[in-house]
Design a protein around this motif. Sequence first.
Motif, short mmCIF file in Angstrom:
data_model
loop_
_atom_site.label_atom_id
_atom_site.label_comp_id
_atom_site.label_asym_id
_atom_site.label_seq_id
_atom_site.Cartn_x
_atom_site.Cartn_y
_atom_site.Cartn_z
N GLN A 1 -3.62 -10.86 54.89
CA GLN A 1 -3.81 -11.13 56.32
C GLN A 1 -3.46 -12.56 56.72
N PRO A 2 -3.89 -13.60 55.99
CA PRO A 2 -3.56 -14.97 56.44
C PRO A 2 -2.06 -15.21 56.59
N LYS A 3 -1.26 -14.63 55.71
CA LYS A 3 0.19 -14.80 55.78
C LYS A 3 0.76 -14.08 57.00
N ILE A 4 0.25 -12.87 57.27
CA ILE A 4 0.70 -12.11 58.44
C ILE A 4 0.31 -12.84 59.72
N GLU A 5 -0.94 -13.27 59.77
CA GLU A 5 -1.45 -13.97 60.95
C GLU A 5 -0.62 -15.21 61.26
N ALA A 6 -0.34 -16.01 60.23
CA ALA A 6 0.42 -17.25 60.42
C ALA A 6 1.82 -16.96 60.96
N ALA A 7 2.44 -15.90 60.44
CA ALA A 7 3.81 -15.56 60.86
C ALA A 7 3.85 -15.14 62.32
N PHE A 8 2.91 -14.31 62.74
CA PHE A 8 2.92 -13.84 64.13
C PHE A 8 2.53 -14.94 65.10
N LYS B 1 -4.66 -10.98 67.20
CA LYS B 1 -6.11 -10.91 67.43
C LYS B 1 -6.83 -10.84 66.09
N SER B 2 -7.98 -11.45 66.03
CA SER B 2 -8.76 -11.45 64.78
C SER B 2 -9.40 -10.09 64.50
N GLU B 3 -9.54 -9.28 65.57
CA GLU B 3 -10.09 -7.92 65.42
C GLU B 3 -9.60 -7.05 66.57
N ASP B 4 -9.90 -5.78 66.50
CA ASP B 4 -9.51 -4.84 67.56
C ASP B 4 -10.14 -5.29 68.89
N PRO B 5 -9.34 -5.62 69.90
CA PRO B 5 -9.90 -6.07 71.18
C PRO B 5 -10.67 -4.98 71.91
N TYR B 6 -10.51 -3.72 71.50
CA TYR B 6 -11.21 -2.61 72.13
C TYR B 6 -12.35 -2.08 71.24
N GLN B 7 -12.82 -2.90 70.34
CA GLN B 7 -13.78 -2.46 69.34
C GLN B 7 -15.04 -1.84 69.95
N SER B 8 -15.48 -2.35 71.08
CA SER B 8 -16.72 -1.86 71.70
C SER B 8 -16.52 -0.55 72.47
N ASP B 9 -15.28 -0.10 72.60
CA ASP B 9 -15.00 1.10 73.40
C ASP B 9 -15.00 2.40 72.59
N TYR B 10 -15.17 2.30 71.27
CA TYR B 10 -15.10 3.50 70.43
C TYR B 10 -16.42 4.27 70.43
N GLN B 11 -16.31 5.58 70.34
CA GLN B 11 -17.47 6.46 70.18
C GLN B 11 -17.31 7.24 68.88
N VAL C 1 -1.94 -3.10 62.79
CA VAL C 1 -1.98 -2.27 63.99
C VAL C 1 -1.36 -3.04 65.15
N VAL C 2 -0.49 -2.37 65.89
CA VAL C 2 0.15 -2.96 67.07
C VAL C 2 -0.22 -2.13 68.28
N LEU C 3 -0.78 -2.78 69.31
CA LEU C 3 -1.18 -2.09 70.54
C LEU C 3 -0.24 -2.42 71.68
N GLY C 4 -0.03 -1.42 72.54
CA GLY C 4 0.80 -1.61 73.73
C GLY C 4 0.01 -2.18 74.90
N GLN C 5 0.68 -2.34 76.02
CA GLN C 5 0.06 -2.96 77.19
C GLN C 5 -1.06 -2.13 77.80
N LYS C 6 -1.08 -0.81 77.54
CA LYS C 6 -2.15 0.04 78.04
C LYS C 6 -3.25 0.27 77.00
N GLY C 7 -3.14 -0.43 75.88
CA GLY C 7 -4.13 -0.26 74.82
C GLY C 7 -3.79 0.85 73.84
N GLU C 8 -2.62 1.48 74.03
CA GLU C 8 -2.21 2.55 73.12
C GLU C 8 -1.77 1.98 71.78
N GLU C 9 -1.90 2.79 70.73
CA GLU C 9 -1.51 2.37 69.40
C GLU C 9 -0.02 2.62 69.22
N MET C 10 0.78 1.56 69.24
CA MET C 10 2.22 1.69 69.12
C MET C 10 2.65 1.86 67.66
#
Length: 223
Positions: free
Chosen positions: A140-147, A155-165, A122-131
């Motif tokens: 995941q470890p290979k993707i994480e290392a490359a980025f 990010k290790s997890e969704d930075p907006y995780q607490s905002d979901y309903q 998942v890639v998020l934009g500057q306003k938190g939108e899902e790009m």
Amino acid sequence: MQNETVLGLSKLDKAIIIIGGPLLGAIIGWFIQIILSWLTKIPFVPFGPFFEWIATWNSSWVSIIGVIVGLIAGILFVLYAFSESLKMTITDQAVTMKRYDKEVQLQKRDISAIYMDRKDIVVLGQKGEEMYRSYTDVKQPKIEAAFLELRFPWKSEDPYQSDYQRWVPEHPDFSASVNSLLAAREEALKEEDKKEAAFLRKDLAAEGAVIRDEDKRQYVRMI
């Protein structure tokens, strides 16, 4: 000189698909009469009379035709597997995602976060939108290392995780149009219609809604 990392099917994965697909198809084709004879013994098997009819054909011709058809099916599988697999090309300034011959380039300056949601990247934009969101076979470890190597905001997890309903029908915090789209998407999830669910996710993104799925339940945050 610009750095570049490409993530996708490994050489071993490609070799297994290229060799294994046609080979398995040919083997199934060679033994098709035996397989069909076995299938006709299963009660209520679909197309039973048709299978029995094929089983009565000259065995050598059936095997030869079966091998040819199996090879063709195997080659088609190889082409599908390659097009279905996500290819990520990461440079110092951007990441290009290619799947099903559809290519999307995302500039680093426009990205606020990249993370894994189960097997989706998942890639998020500057306003938190899902790009961008897509399934990937890369671990995941290979993707994480490359980025991280090319200094993307991993990010290790969704930075907006607490905002979901969690969504329920006619949720009071969401507009009528968002509730309507979420109701349609819930139905698609129940019917396991992944294609329709993906289309509705894009429609919801246009309304400012970002969706996270958990066991066919929808969790929503508004941008």
